[in-house]
Design a protein around this motif. Structure first.
Motif, PDB file in Angstrom:
ATOM      1  N   GLN A 113      12.957  12.036 -23.876  1.00  0.00           N
ATOM      2  CA  GLN A 113      12.456  12.024 -22.381  1.00  0.00           C
ATOM      3  C   GLN A 113      12.757  10.648 -21.738  1.00  0.00           C
ATOM      4  O   GLN A 113      12.712   9.646 -22.193  1.00  0.00           O
ATOM      5  CB  GLN A 113      10.820  12.326 -22.084  1.00  0.00           C
ATOM      6  N   VAL A 114      13.354  10.762 -20.480  1.00  0.00           N
ATOM      7  CA  VAL A 114      13.709   9.601 -19.648  1.00  0.00           C
ATOM      8  C   VAL A 114      13.054   9.920 -18.345  1.00  0.00           C
ATOM      9  O   VAL A 114      13.190  10.994 -17.757  1.00  0.00           O
ATOM     10  CB  VAL A 114      15.308   9.504 -19.580  1.00  0.00           C
ATOM     11  N   ASP A 121       6.165  16.196 -20.160  1.00  0.00           N
ATOM     12  CA  ASP A 121       6.692  16.726 -19.080  1.00  0.00           C
ATOM     13  C   ASP A 121       7.766  17.866 -19.408  1.00  0.00           C
ATOM     14  O   ASP A 121       8.592  17.758 -18.866  1.00  0.00           O
ATOM     15  CB  ASP A 121       6.787  16.095 -17.971  1.00  0.00           C
ATOM     16  N   THR A 122       7.534  18.926 -20.119  1.00  0.00           N
ATOM     17  CA  THR A 122       8.500  19.779 -20.440  1.00  0.00           C
ATOM     18  C   THR A 122       8.904  20.763 -19.450  1.00  0.00           C
ATOM     19  O   THR A 122       9.952  21.354 -19.089  1.00  0.00           O
ATOM     20  CB  THR A 122       8.211  20.595 -21.581  1.00  0.00           C
ATOM     21  N   GLY A 123       8.056  20.651 -18.209  1.00  0.00           N
ATOM     22  CA  GLY A 123       8.556  21.441 -17.067  1.00  0.00           C
ATOM     23  C   GLY A 123       9.266  20.873 -15.991  1.00  0.00           C
ATOM     24  O   GLY A 123       9.714  21.175 -15.198  1.00  0.00           O
ATOM     25  N   VAL A 174      18.038  16.002 -23.811  1.00  0.00           N
ATOM     26  CA  VAL A 174      17.302  14.862 -23.109  1.00  0.00           C
ATOM     27  C   VAL A 174      16.814  15.236 -21.915  1.00  0.00           C
ATOM     28  O   VAL A 174      17.291  16.174 -21.058  1.00  0.00           O
ATOM     29  CB  VAL A 174      18.292  13.705 -22.486  1.00  0.00           C
ATOM     30  N   THR A 175      15.366  15.264 -21.627  1.00  0.00           N
ATOM     31  CA  THR A 175      14.680  15.813 -20.688  1.00  0.00           C
ATOM     32  C   THR A 175      14.069  14.614 -19.571  1.00  0.00           C
ATOM     33  O   THR A 175      13.826  13.673 -20.149  1.00  0.00           O
ATOM     34  CB  THR A 175      13.603  16.710 -21.255  1.00  0.00           C
ATOM     35  N   ASN A 213       0.683  20.748 -20.220  1.00  0.00           N
ATOM     36  CA  ASN A 213       1.406  19.894 -21.133  1.00  0.00           C
ATOM     37  C   ASN A 213       0.583  19.402 -22.346  1.00  0.00           C
ATOM     38  O   ASN A 213       1.113  19.377 -23.504  1.00  0.00           O
ATOM     39  CB  ASN A 213       2.063  18.756 -20.349  1.00  0.00           C
ATOM     40  N   GLY A 214      -0.638  19.044 -22.134  1.00  0.00           N
ATOM     41  CA  GLY A 214      -1.490  18.607 -23.049  1.00  0.00           C
ATOM     42  C   GLY A 214      -1.600  19.735 -24.360  1.00  0.00           C
ATOM     43  O   GLY A 214      -1.644  19.517 -25.385  1.00  0.00           O
TER      44      GLY A 214
END
Length: 238
Positions: free
Chosen positions: A190-191, A151-153, A117-118, A138-139
């Protein structure tokens, strides 16, 4: 106490932030969904961070640390945290505290049904250049990985430790954690989480780290995806 969750806190020259980190993480452990440990990973800091970390860990039995001999980068620090974690769940947060430890409880609501969960930073409080470069990066990454993440960062994640320990990390791969869980046939979500401006210390990533570096990492990810070993044990002797 039986701890279920370990929060990894990578540290590189963050002596100005560590008192606040101690206060906020200690406050979080008192409201955490599960009994929680804190693990600092000192990534070869050259300031007074290590002494402060040792003092913090002496004050609190559920705080611990590992210290690198030299600076090896954020991905290495996160990987070391995964390697040394002994709890069922592991997460991480940056020591700049631009995300809120209390939001871990939001992520933990979903960890029963998902393997990672990110957070996704809502209303980011960064500069225009940083926001735009992250959006572009991100794209590009989504185009390569098809992980569906915006937004994996975001430096706020929770992962089932059994999955985290199987991630073959390399430099820059911290941006690809959801994709690496998907390679294990895990489930990700993602949250939205809070985001705040940095109040002390200096950012460790520039335009190269946020944009051009991740583009090169995408090709490394594609190579790894092609070579990745995945198996399921059907039966085992007793």
């Amino acid at each position: 106490m039986h701890y279920k969750f370990t929060i990894i806190v990578p540290v590189y020259n963050e002596e100005e932030n560590l008192e606040r980190v101690e206060q906020e993480l200690l406050a979080y452990t008192k409201i955490a969904t599960f009994p929680t440990k804190i693990m600092f990973v000192n990534d070869g800091s050259k300031d007074g961070s290590q002494l402060l970390i040792e003092n913090i860990c002496e004050r609190h039995s559920n705080f611990s640390y590992i210290a690198f001999k030299e600076n090896r980068g954020l991905s290495a620090a996160i990987k070391a945290g995964f390697d040394y974690a002994e709890t069922e769940l592991v997460g991480y947060i940056d020591s700049d505290l631009q995300t809120a430890p209390s939001d871990f409880n939001l992520l933990l609501e979903y960890i029963g049904d998902y393997d990672l969960v990110t957070g996704v930073r809502a209303n980011r409080k960064d500069s225009f250049v940083k926001n735009m470069s992250s959006k572009i990066a991100n794209g590009i990454r989504r185009t390569f990985t098809h992980d569906g993440m915006d937004d994996t960062g975001c430096p706020l994640k929770v992962i089932k430790t059994e999955y985290a320990k199987r991630i073959p990390m390399f430099k820059g791969l911290h941006r690809f954690l959801p994709a690496m869980i998907l390679l294990q046939h895990g489930k990700v979500i993602q949250v939205p989480v809070q985001h705040f401006p940095r109040v002390a210390g200096t950012a460790k990533f520039g335009l190269w780290n946020r944009l051009l570096g991740p583009l090169m990492d995408c090709f490394a990810y594609l190579w790894m995806k092609k070579k990745y070993i995945n198996y399921t044990v059907a039966k085992q002797s007793k």
